[in-house]
Enzyme design. Structure first.
Site, short mmCIF file in Angstrom:
data_model
loop_
_atom_site.label_atom_id
_atom_site.label_comp_id
_atom_site.label_asym_id
_atom_site.label_seq_id
_atom_site.Cartn_x
_atom_site.Cartn_y
_atom_site.Cartn_z
N LEU A 1 -5.77 -1.72 9.64
CA LEU A 1 -6.03 -2.42 10.90
C LEU A 1 -4.78 -3.22 11.30
O LEU A 1 -4.20 -3.91 10.47
CB LEU A 1 -7.22 -3.36 10.68
CG LEU A 1 -7.89 -3.97 11.90
CD1 LEU A 1 -8.53 -2.89 12.77
CD2 LEU A 1 -8.96 -4.97 11.45
N GLN B 1 -8.57 -0.54 6.28
CA GLN B 1 -9.45 0.23 7.15
C GLN B 1 -9.17 1.73 7.04
O GLN B 1 -10.07 2.57 7.15
CB GLN B 1 -9.28 -0.22 8.61
CG GLN B 1 -10.06 0.63 9.60
CD GLN B 1 -9.92 0.12 11.02
OE1 GLN B 1 -10.62 -0.80 11.42
NE2 GLN B 1 -9.03 0.72 11.79
N HIS C 1 -3.52 -9.44 0.79
CA HIS C 1 -3.86 -8.19 1.46
C HIS C 1 -2.65 -7.41 1.99
O HIS C 1 -2.52 -6.22 1.78
CB HIS C 1 -4.84 -8.45 2.60
CG HIS C 1 -5.45 -7.20 3.14
ND1 HIS C 1 -6.24 -6.37 2.38
CD2 HIS C 1 -5.37 -6.61 4.36
CE1 HIS C 1 -6.63 -5.34 3.10
NE2 HIS C 1 -6.12 -5.46 4.31
#
Ligand SMILES: *[C@@H]1O[C@H](CO)[C@@H](O)[C@H](O)[C@H]1NC(C)=O
Ligand SMILES: *[C@@H]1O[C@H](CO)[C@@H](O)[C@H](O)[C@H]1NC(C)=O
Ligand SMILES: *[C@@H]1O[C@H](CO)[C@@H](O)[C@H](O)[C@H]1NC(C)=O
Length: 267
Positions: A34, A101, A248
């Protein structure tokens, strides 16, 4: 010294493609997450090339940045069109590295592409059991999961609930068969991720109603083997990696992660 480096570089350039063939390195396809795109994967491409010279690495330049909010089934169709020709040219198959994602897009792809030839499917900090705690919008709705609103999740999720077989549908058997064509499923994630919530979702764990983590093997879809996860596990084709100290947006550029959890699955 300088000259010898240059010659090595030249040899690599000249022989790269053949070398990759000889050593049997399969093409690697990277699907971004994403709000990112190919730019964020330059380091990872370099790490792959260094470890396995001559590997053909394609970072798919599709639905980048804001466009990554496009609903996931639409993205699956788009990625399919781009990935399929690469697969067809790869006699011995390809490897797939999918970030965040992207890992869910890849699952959609692997479930609905009956003749894919993906060998290793590497899911890099991807919310495989859903995401809780981010605004329910756009593509994110497709894997939004709220343990307090099970009914709503099952009714409204036309992506993850279908992939998991939590919402039964006619193609389940077919999708499961397609998904099981992979040789290896590699799940990478960790407690310091900071975005994937709960982080255990990267390992197919998720909250129950009381926000207690139910690990993969106690999830209903695992027990029922509704999309093949239990079979993969029993086959010895599931590799789980939990690493701490990785935020992340650092998973794909972290050399320790690459060397320890990814490199060996790209041969
Ligand atoms: C790498 O793969 C792409 C997609 O299949 C192909 O178009 C390209 O020619 C390949 N590059 C090399 C150097 O083999
Ligand atoms: C969740 O908490 C409620 C209230 O404390 C309790 O009755 C219930 O057994 C718990 N459920 C689970 C699955 O642990
Ligand atoms: C890279 O990964 C290692 C191993 O998990 C971790 O200890 C380290 O903090 C990570 N570094 C970054 C910048 O993410």
């Amino acid at each position: 010294m300088r000259a010898s480096l240059d010659i090595n570089g030249l040899l690599l350039l000249l022989c790269g493609v053949n070398l990759a063939d000889t050593l049997g390195y399969k093409p690697v396809i990277i699907v971004h997450g994403l709000f990112d795109g190919p730019k964020q994967f330059l380091m990872m491409s370099r790490l792959i090339q260094e470890a396995h010279p001559g590997t053909n690495v394609s970072v798919i330049d599709l639905y980048d940045n804001m466009a990554s909010l496009t609903p996931l089934w639409v993205q699956v169709q788009g990625f399919k069109k781009t990935l399929y020709p690469i697969m067809q040219e790869a006699e011995h198959g390809v490897h797939l590295i999918c970030f965040s994602q992207g890992g869910l897009i890849c699952r959609g792809l692997l479930s609905t592409l009956p003749d894919h030839n993906v060998q290793s499917f590497i899911s890099l900090s991807s919310p495989q059991a859903g995401q809780y705690g981010v605004g329910q919008k756009w593509s994110i709705c497709n894997f939004w999961n709220d343990p307090h609103q099970r009914e709503r999740f099952l009714k409204s999720s036309n992506y993850l609930a279908l992939l998991n077989g939590e919402r039964p549908h006619r193609e389940m058997t077919e999708w499961r068969k397609n998904f099981l064509r992979i040789n290896k499923l590699v799940l990478i994630g960790g407690p310091d991720d900071g975005v994937i919530t709960p982080w255990e979702s990267s390992q197919f764990g998720f909250y129950d109603f009381n926000e207690t983590i139910v690990e993969m093997r106690n999830q209903e879809w695992y027990v029922r083997d509704s999309f093949g996860l239990k079979t993969l596990h029993a086959r010895g084709d599931l590799a789980l990696y939990v690493l701490s100290g990785v935020k992340h947006s650092y998973w794909h550029s972290n050399e320790t992660v690459f060397r320890g959890c990814i490199e060996e699955w790209l041969t």
